[in-house]
Motif scaffolding. Structure first.
Motif, PDB file in Angstrom:
ATOM      1  N   GLY A  84       0.795  -1.225   0.000  1.00  0.00           N
ATOM      2  CA  GLY A  84       0.000   0.000   0.000  1.00  0.00           C
ATOM      3  C   GLY A  84       0.825   1.270   0.000  1.00  0.00           C
ATOM      4  O   GLY A  84       0.313   2.345   0.301  1.00  0.00           O
ATOM      5  N   HIS A  85       2.114   1.160  -0.354  1.00  0.00           N
ATOM      6  CA  HIS A  85       2.966   2.342  -0.429  1.00  0.00           C
ATOM      7  C   HIS A  85       2.823   3.046  -1.775  1.00  0.00           C
ATOM      8  O   HIS A  85       3.412   4.104  -1.990  1.00  0.00           O
ATOM      9  N   SER A  86       2.119   2.421  -2.706  1.00  0.00           N
ATOM     10  CA  SER A  86       1.862   3.024  -4.007  1.00  0.00           C
ATOM     11  C   SER A  86       0.412   2.751  -4.372  1.00  0.00           C
ATOM     12  O   SER A  86      -0.265   1.968  -3.707  1.00  0.00           O
ATOM     13  N   ASP A  87      -0.040   3.368  -5.446  1.00  0.00           N
ATOM     14  CA  ASP A  87      -1.452   3.263  -5.807  1.00  0.00           C
ATOM     15  C   ASP A  87      -1.721   2.244  -6.901  1.00  0.00           C
ATOM     16  O   ASP A  87      -2.557   1.370  -6.756  1.00  0.00           O
ATOM     17  N   CYS A  88      -1.049   2.396  -8.044  1.00  0.00           N
ATOM     18  CA  CYS A  88      -1.297   1.545  -9.202  1.00  0.00           C
ATOM     19  C   CYS A  88      -0.025   1.362 -10.000  1.00  0.00           C
ATOM     20  O   CYS A  88       0.922   2.137  -9.867  1.00  0.00           O
ATOM     21  N   ILE A  89      -0.009   0.348 -10.846  1.00  0.00           N
ATOM     22  CA  ILE A  89       1.105   0.136 -11.745  1.00  0.00           C
ATOM     23  C   ILE A  89       0.575  -0.252 -13.115  1.00  0.00           C
ATOM     24  O   ILE A  89      -0.569  -0.660 -13.265  1.00  0.00           O
ATOM     25  N   LEU A  90       1.437  -0.125 -14.105  1.00  0.00           N
ATOM     26  CA  LEU A  90       1.138  -0.628 -15.436  1.00  0.00           C
ATOM     27  C   LEU A  90       1.985  -1.889 -15.594  1.00  0.00           C
ATOM     28  O   LEU A  90       3.201  -1.827 -15.563  1.00  0.00           O
ATOM     29  N   ALA A  91       1.330  -3.053 -15.764  1.00  0.00           N
ATOM     30  CA  ALA A  91       2.078  -4.299 -15.760  1.00  0.00           C
ATOM     31  C   ALA A  91       1.259  -5.413 -16.397  1.00  0.00           C
ATOM     32  O   ALA A  91       0.081  -5.230 -16.713  1.00  0.00           O
ATOM     33  N   ALA A  92       1.917  -6.578 -16.538  1.00  0.00           N
ATOM     34  CA  ALA A  92       1.228  -7.743 -17.083  1.00  0.00           C
ATOM     35  C   ALA A  92       0.218  -8.261 -16.067  1.00  0.00           C
ATOM     36  O   ALA A  92       0.527  -8.394 -14.880  1.00  0.00           O
ATOM     37  N   ASN A  93      -0.981  -8.554 -16.527  1.00  0.00           N
ATOM     38  CA  ASN A  93      -2.025  -9.065 -15.647  1.00  0.00           C
ATOM     39  C   ASN A  93      -1.834 -10.575 -15.489  1.00  0.00           C
ATOM     40  O   ASN A  93      -2.549 -11.391 -16.059  1.00  0.00           O
ATOM     41  N   SER A  94      -0.853 -10.929 -14.681  1.00  0.00           N
ATOM     42  CA  SER A  94      -0.451 -12.319 -14.462  1.00  0.00           C
ATOM     43  C   SER A  94      -1.337 -12.977 -13.409  1.00  0.00           C
ATOM     44  O   SER A  94      -2.102 -12.305 -12.716  1.00  0.00           O
ATOM     45  N   PRO A  95      -1.230 -14.309 -13.252  1.00  0.00           N
ATOM     46  CA  PRO A  95      -1.982 -14.970 -12.165  1.00  0.00           C
ATOM     47  C   PRO A  95      -1.668 -14.377 -10.795  1.00  0.00           C
ATOM     48  O   PRO A  95      -2.562 -14.220  -9.960  1.00  0.00           O
ATOM     49  N   PHE A  96      -0.404 -14.020 -10.555  1.00  0.00           N
ATOM     50  CA  PHE A  96      -0.025 -13.388  -9.288  1.00  0.00           C
ATOM     51  C   PHE A  96      -0.745 -12.049  -9.126  1.00  0.00           C
ATOM     52  O   PHE A  96      -1.268 -11.741  -8.055  1.00  0.00           O
ATOM     53  N   ALA A  97      -0.772 -11.276 -10.192  1.00  0.00           N
ATOM     54  CA  ALA A  97      -1.441  -9.972 -10.136  1.00  0.00           C
ATOM     55  C   ALA A  97      -2.934 -10.124  -9.868  1.00  0.00           C
ATOM     56  O   ALA A  97      -3.515  -9.380  -9.077  1.00  0.00           O
ATOM     57  N   ARG A  98      -3.546 -11.086 -10.540  1.00  0.00           N
ATOM     58  CA  ARG A  98      -4.996 -11.288 -10.357  1.00  0.00           C
ATOM     59  C   ARG A  98      -5.327 -11.743  -8.938  1.00  0.00           C
ATOM     60  O   ARG A  98      -6.405 -11.439  -8.418  1.00  0.00           O
ATOM     61  N   LYS A  99      -4.392 -12.462  -8.318  1.00  0.00           N
ATOM     62  CA  LYS A  99      -4.629 -12.957  -6.956  1.00  0.00           C
ATOM     63  C   LYS A  99      -4.514 -11.834  -5.922  1.00  0.00           C
ATOM     64  O   LYS A  99      -5.288 -11.782  -4.962  1.00  0.00           O
ATOM     65  N   HIS A 100      -3.558 -10.936  -6.117  1.00  0.00           N
ATOM     66  CA  HIS A 100      -3.245  -9.944  -5.093  1.00  0.00           C
ATOM     67  C   HIS A 100      -3.771  -8.538  -5.370  1.00  0.00           C
ATOM     68  O   HIS A 100      -3.921  -7.737  -4.443  1.00  0.00           O
ATOM     69  N   PHE A 101      -4.045  -8.223  -6.637  1.00  0.00           N
ATOM     70  CA  PHE A 101      -4.421  -6.861  -7.008  1.00  0.00           C
ATOM     71  C   PHE A 101      -5.686  -6.866  -7.866  1.00  0.00           C
ATOM     72  O   PHE A 101      -6.325  -7.891  -8.015  1.00  0.00           O
ATOM     73  N   ILE A 102      -6.009  -5.719  -8.426  1.00  0.00           N
ATOM     74  CA  ILE A 102      -7.172  -5.610  -9.296  1.00  0.00           C
ATOM     75  C   ILE A 102      -6.764  -4.934 -10.607  1.00  0.00           C
ATOM     76  O   ILE A 102      -6.123  -3.881 -10.595  1.00  0.00           O
ATOM     77  N   ALA A 103      -7.105  -5.553 -11.719  1.00  0.00           N
ATOM     78  CA  ALA A 103      -6.834  -4.973 -13.034  1.00  0.00           C
ATOM     79  C   ALA A 103      -7.959  -3.997 -13.353  1.00  0.00           C
ATOM     80  O   ALA A 103      -9.107  -4.395 -13.555  1.00  0.00           O
ATOM     81  N   VAL A 104      -7.632  -2.727 -13.414  1.00  0.00           N
ATOM     82  CA  VAL A 104      -8.627  -1.681 -13.626  1.00  0.00           C
ATOM     83  C   VAL A 104      -9.002  -1.561 -15.100  1.00  0.00           C
ATOM     84  O   VAL A 104     -10.178  -1.409 -15.450  1.00  0.00           O
ATOM     85  N   GLU A 105      -7.989  -1.620 -15.976  1.00  0.00           N
ATOM     86  CA  GLU A 105      -8.249  -1.489 -17.406  1.00  0.00           C
ATOM     87  C   GLU A 105      -7.042  -2.008 -18.194  1.00  0.00           C
ATOM     88  O   GLU A 105      -5.911  -1.641 -17.913  1.00  0.00           O
ATOM     89  N   GLU A 106      -7.293  -2.877 -19.173  1.00  0.00           N
ATOM     90  CA  GLU A 106      -6.230  -3.341 -20.054  1.00  0.00           C
ATOM     91  C   GLU A 106      -5.911  -2.247 -21.075  1.00  0.00           C
ATOM     92  O   GLU A 106      -6.779  -1.450 -21.435  1.00  0.00           O
ATOM     93  N   ILE A 107      -4.647  -2.229 -21.550  1.00  0.00           N
ATOM     94  CA  ILE A 107      -4.246  -1.172 -22.485  1.00  0.00           C
ATOM     95  C   ILE A 107      -4.360  -1.623 -23.944  1.00  0.00           C
ATOM     96  O   ILE A 107      -4.097  -0.837 -24.851  1.00  0.00           O
ATOM     97  N   GLY A 108      -4.700  -2.889 -24.176  1.00  0.00           N
ATOM     98  CA  GLY A 108      -4.847  -3.366 -25.542  1.00  0.00           C
ATOM     99  C   GLY A 108      -3.565  -3.923 -26.131  1.00  0.00           C
ATOM    100  O   GLY A 108      -3.407  -3.978 -27.357  1.00  0.00           O
ATOM    101  N   HIS A 109      -2.631  -4.355 -25.272  1.00  0.00           N
ATOM    102  CA  HIS A 109      -1.355  -4.910 -25.721  1.00  0.00           C
ATOM    103  C   HIS A 109      -0.994  -6.079 -24.814  1.00  0.00           C
ATOM    104  O   HIS A 109      -1.160  -5.988 -23.600  1.00  0.00           O
ATOM    105  N   ASN A 110      -0.510  -7.175 -25.409  1.00  0.00           N
ATOM    106  CA  ASN A 110      -0.125  -8.349 -24.635  1.00  0.00           C
ATOM    107  C   ASN A 110       1.382  -8.472 -24.515  1.00  0.00           C
ATOM    108  O   ASN A 110       2.122  -8.175 -25.462  1.00  0.00           O
ATOM    109  N   LEU A 111       1.840  -8.920 -23.347  1.00  0.00           N
ATOM    110  CA  LEU A 111       3.235  -9.245 -23.121  1.00  0.00           C
ATOM    111  C   LEU A 111       3.407 -10.745 -23.364  1.00  0.00           C
ATOM    112  O   LEU A 111       2.822 -11.564 -22.653  1.00  0.00           O
TER     113      LEU A 111
END
Length: 252
Positions: A84-111
């Protein structure tokens, strides 16, 4: 002047920090992006480049915020968001990310992550990797079954740069990792003699997204950032940033 006390949110590629200005009650975001090529990287003493960095700043500007993105290393990026020391990031929506965070909006590009072979090698399925000498840059993982597969010939390397040099001189057959990063490293270390590649074998294709801390979130800020991202996708800005950045890299 900025008051102490910062509302934060973040994930695997870009970050925001929201601070309270001294003369207004409105929170302002600090967005962070992964401090790694080709996403966000220092090109001189005080100037950053990278397509994630440019997209993040475009989102902030579109949302009406007069702040710029910050590019900490990946481990700190994730730690900041998780704690909680930061607000948001731009990153790959990985299984880890989906478990711990919330994807607000995809940018239309895949890694895309997987195996990029040298010219003449065109694996069409996982079994085709048998017998190939595959560079594994230190600290890199791309998921199963590759990461735990002991039947493959894996050659440990310090980084993507060394892997690209080895591929160029036929000391290995392929490199594992993020395909964008592999190609970008080759572009840097071999600008006048780019390696030629065969057909990549994709292990995972993950959408890049604006990702936030789901437990510590300013709903108004997130709404503005989400709307800004949607607008930049709709008007073609994000697509243009990405295509312009990679225009000279993927010619081979």
């Amino acid at each position: 002047m900025i008051k102490s006390g910062c509302l934060r949110i973040g994930i695997l590629g870009i970050l925001f920090c929201f601070a309270s200005p001294a003369f207004t009650q409105e929170s302002t975001p600090v967005l962070q992006t992964i401090g790694q090529e080709p996403y966000s990287y220092l090109v001189d003493d005080n100037r950053y480049e990278g397509y994630h960095y440019e997209i993040a700043n475009s989102i902030l500007k579109q949302a009406g915020y007069k702040v710029t993105a910050e590019p900490p290393p990946l481990k700190r990026l994730i730690h900041n968001l998780k704690e909680g020391h930061s607000d948001c990031i731009l990153a790959a929506n990985s299984p880890f990310a989906r478990k711990h965070f919330i994807a607000v909006e995809e940018i239309g590009h895949n890694l895309q992550v997987g195996i990029l072979p040298r010219e003449g090698i065109n694996p069409s399925e996982y079994e085709d990797l048998q017998g190939l000498a595959i560079a594994v840059p230190q600290g890199m993982t791309i998921g199963e079954p590759f990461d735990s597969d002991t039947s493959l010939i894996k050659v440990s390397t310090p980084d993507y740069n060394q892997s690209s040099l080895m591929l160029k001189h036929n000391r290995i057959d392929a490199i594992m990792g993020a395909l964008e990063s592999i190609r970008f490293s080759a572009y840097k270390v071999l600008p006048n003699e780019q390696p030629r590649y065969g057909t990549p074998l994709i292990i995972q294709s993950l959408p890049v997204a604006l990702i936030c801390n789901k437990d510590k979130i300013d709903t108004e800020i997130v709404k503005r950032l989400k709307t800004a991202t949607q607008e930049l996708k709709a008007n073609g800005t994000i697509e243009k940033i990405i295509s312009n950045f990679f225009a000279n890299l993927f010619a081979s």
